[in-house]
Write a protein that holds these residues in place. Structure first.
Motif, short mmCIF file in Angstrom:
data_model
loop_
_atom_site.label_atom_id
_atom_site.label_comp_id
_atom_site.label_asym_id
_atom_site.label_seq_id
_atom_site.Cartn_x
_atom_site.Cartn_y
_atom_site.Cartn_z
N VAL A 298 0.84 -1.20 0.00
CA VAL A 298 0.00 0.00 0.00
C VAL A 298 0.88 1.25 0.00
N ARG A 299 0.33 2.34 -0.49
CA ARG A 299 1.08 3.60 -0.54
C ARG A 299 1.13 4.29 0.82
N ASP A 300 -0.01 4.46 1.42
CA ASP A 300 -0.14 5.23 2.65
C ASP A 300 -0.75 4.33 3.72
N MET A 301 0.06 3.94 4.71
CA MET A 301 -0.41 2.99 5.70
C MET A 301 -1.57 3.56 6.51
N GLY A 302 -1.55 4.85 6.81
CA GLY A 302 -2.64 5.44 7.57
C GLY A 302 -3.96 5.39 6.83
N VAL A 303 -3.93 5.72 5.54
CA VAL A 303 -5.15 5.68 4.72
C VAL A 303 -5.67 4.25 4.62
N SER A 304 -4.76 3.31 4.37
CA SER A 304 -5.19 1.91 4.23
C SER A 304 -5.71 1.36 5.55
N ARG A 305 -5.06 1.68 6.65
CA ARG A 305 -5.55 1.19 7.94
C ARG A 305 -6.94 1.74 8.24
N ASP A 306 -7.18 2.98 7.93
CA ASP A 306 -8.50 3.55 8.15
C ASP A 306 -9.55 2.78 7.36
N PHE A 307 -9.21 2.41 6.12
CA PHE A 307 -10.16 1.67 5.28
C PHE A 307 -10.40 0.27 5.83
N PHE A 308 -9.33 -0.47 6.11
CA PHE A 308 -9.49 -1.86 6.52
C PHE A 308 -10.03 -1.99 7.94
N GLU A 309 -9.72 -1.05 8.80
CA GLU A 309 -10.15 -1.16 10.20
C GLU A 309 -11.45 -0.41 10.47
N ARG A 310 -11.51 0.87 10.12
CA ARG A 310 -12.72 1.63 10.42
C ARG A 310 -13.85 1.27 9.46
N THR A 311 -13.55 1.21 8.16
CA THR A 311 -14.60 0.98 7.17
C THR A 311 -15.02 -0.48 7.09
N LEU A 312 -14.05 -1.39 6.94
CA LEU A 312 -14.38 -2.81 6.82
C LEU A 312 -14.53 -3.49 8.16
N GLY A 313 -13.87 -2.96 9.19
CA GLY A 313 -14.03 -3.52 10.54
C GLY A 313 -13.12 -4.68 10.86
N LEU A 314 -12.00 -4.84 10.14
CA LEU A 314 -11.08 -5.93 10.44
C LEU A 314 -10.32 -5.65 11.73
N ASN B 219 1.70 -4.14 3.78
CA ASN B 219 3.09 -3.69 3.83
C ASN B 219 3.22 -2.39 3.06
N ARG B 220 4.01 -1.46 3.58
CA ARG B 220 4.21 -0.20 2.89
C ARG B 220 5.06 -0.44 1.65
N ALA B 221 4.51 -0.09 0.49
CA ALA B 221 5.16 -0.43 -0.78
C ALA B 221 6.56 0.16 -0.89
N SER B 222 6.75 1.39 -0.42
CA SER B 222 8.06 2.04 -0.56
C SER B 222 9.15 1.33 0.21
N ASP B 223 8.79 0.61 1.27
CA ASP B 223 9.79 -0.11 2.06
C ASP B 223 10.33 -1.34 1.33
N PHE B 224 9.60 -1.79 0.31
CA PHE B 224 9.99 -3.01 -0.40
C PHE B 224 10.29 -2.74 -1.87
N GLY B 225 10.40 -1.48 -2.24
CA GLY B 225 10.71 -1.13 -3.62
C GLY B 225 9.61 -1.48 -4.59
N VAL B 226 8.37 -1.54 -4.11
CA VAL B 226 7.23 -1.90 -4.96
C VAL B 226 6.58 -0.63 -5.49
#
Length: 320
Positions: A14-30, A52-59
């Motif tokens: 993922v690009r932005d861990m904060g944005v993705s966490r908000d989606f998967f946790e707040r929106t989807l409820g995981l 995983n943050r994409a920039s940390d793995f060169g993705v």
């Protein structure tokens, strides 16, 4: 050949861990299993979903939806699930109902493709139906012993406790894919292959593999019925764009990774980085002929003491 061919992790970059966490946790409820600065892991039934943050793995992630892989949640009522998630801002495609059941698609902030799936009575008569019912029963028993998630503003529905049941990998050539998954890796086909009891809804080019509680399924870009008519399929156009496909990785359990890699290399499978060891254990990366990324994983004793390790031990111990 793999001795225990279970999918134990699905990595999403993922690009932005904060944005993705908000989606998967707040929106989807995981629910979060564990987290650190670079990643977060969720319990999604019989597999662990890890961001995983994409920039940390060169993705490098594409600026468009990834239609090479479809990640499928099993739900009991697709209309209720859709309505609850729409109320939290999730945008869905049209809901379709046909012989497999009901499906509707959505995307995460980075364009990873997800589907909500409600089974039909017919689909549960296929060989894969036994696996779906077993996973559903495990999820329901687990939910009975787990505190319910915090109430949402709508009817309280979340995807917490709803298992990831299918991982569809779209492939350029069905025979080429079968040669790798079945003959080289040695994964038994549940449905669709020459050794299975039945084909999925009489579709050629679709093979479902026995990879534990999440069913890894290869799906050719164009699927035809036995009478060679093109199916009018409701899914978005499928692709095998290597740029898109680098945004996620499938992790298979390998209890003796050195021996496994040696044997698979002798069969012609390439592991460019070899076996890489770290505190979490040992991994070995390979890519299938269409460009899907895989890791073999031998967990370390230390990793098995983590919260994700407890789930991993549970997943490996299950029989279906």
């Amino acid at each position: 050949m793999l001795t225990d061919p279970r999918v134990v992790y699905l990595f999403l970059y993922v690009r932005d861990m904060g944005v993705s966490r908000d989606f998967f946790e707040r929106t989807l409820g995981l629910r979060v299993l564990e987290e650190d600065a670079q990643s977060v892991k969720y319990d999604t039934g019989e597999v662990i979903l890890a961001l995983n943050r994409a920039s940390d793995f060169g993705v490098t992630l594409p600026g468009e939806h990834d239609h090479s892989t479809d990640i499928v949640f099993l739900v009991d009522d697709v209309d209720r699930a859709r309505a609850a998630l729409e109320a939290r801002g999730v945008a869905f495609t049209e809901t379709h109902r046909y012989e497999i059941g009901a499906i509707t698609d959505f995307y995460d902030p980075d364009g990873h493709w997800f589907t909500l799936y409600e089974t039909s009575e017919e689909s549960l008569t296929w060989p894969s139906g036994d696996r779906i019912e077993a996973v559903r029963a495990l999820s329901r028993r687990r939910a009975e012993n787990t505190a319910p998630p915090a109430a949402a503003a709508d009817d309280g529905f979340t995807l917490d406790g709803k298992p990831l049941i299918y991982l569809f990998l779209f492939v350029r050539d069905a025979d080429e894919a079968f040669a790798l998954y079945s003959q080289t890796l040695g994964i038994r086909d549940l449905e669709g292959g020459p050794c299975s009891r039945a084909s999925t809804a009489d579709e050629e080019g679709v093979v479902k593999y026995d990879t534990g509680g999440i069913i890894l399924t290869t799906h050719s870009l164009e699927t035809v019925r036995e009478e060679e008519e093109i199916i009018d399929h409701p899914c978005p156009p499928r692709t095998v764009n290597p740029v898109e496909m680098g945004g996620k990785a499938v992790v298979l359990h390998a209890p003796d990774i050195e021996v496994t890699v040696k044997n698979l290399r002798e069969k012609g499978l390439e592991f460019p980085e070899g076996v890489v060891r770290s505190g979490i254990g040992a991994t070995a990366r390979f890519v299938d002929p269409s460009g899907h990324v895989f890791f073999l994983y031998e967990p370390s004793p230390e990793s098995l003491r983590l919260p994700s390790g407890e789930v991993l031990r549970r997943v490996l111990a299950e029989t279906y």
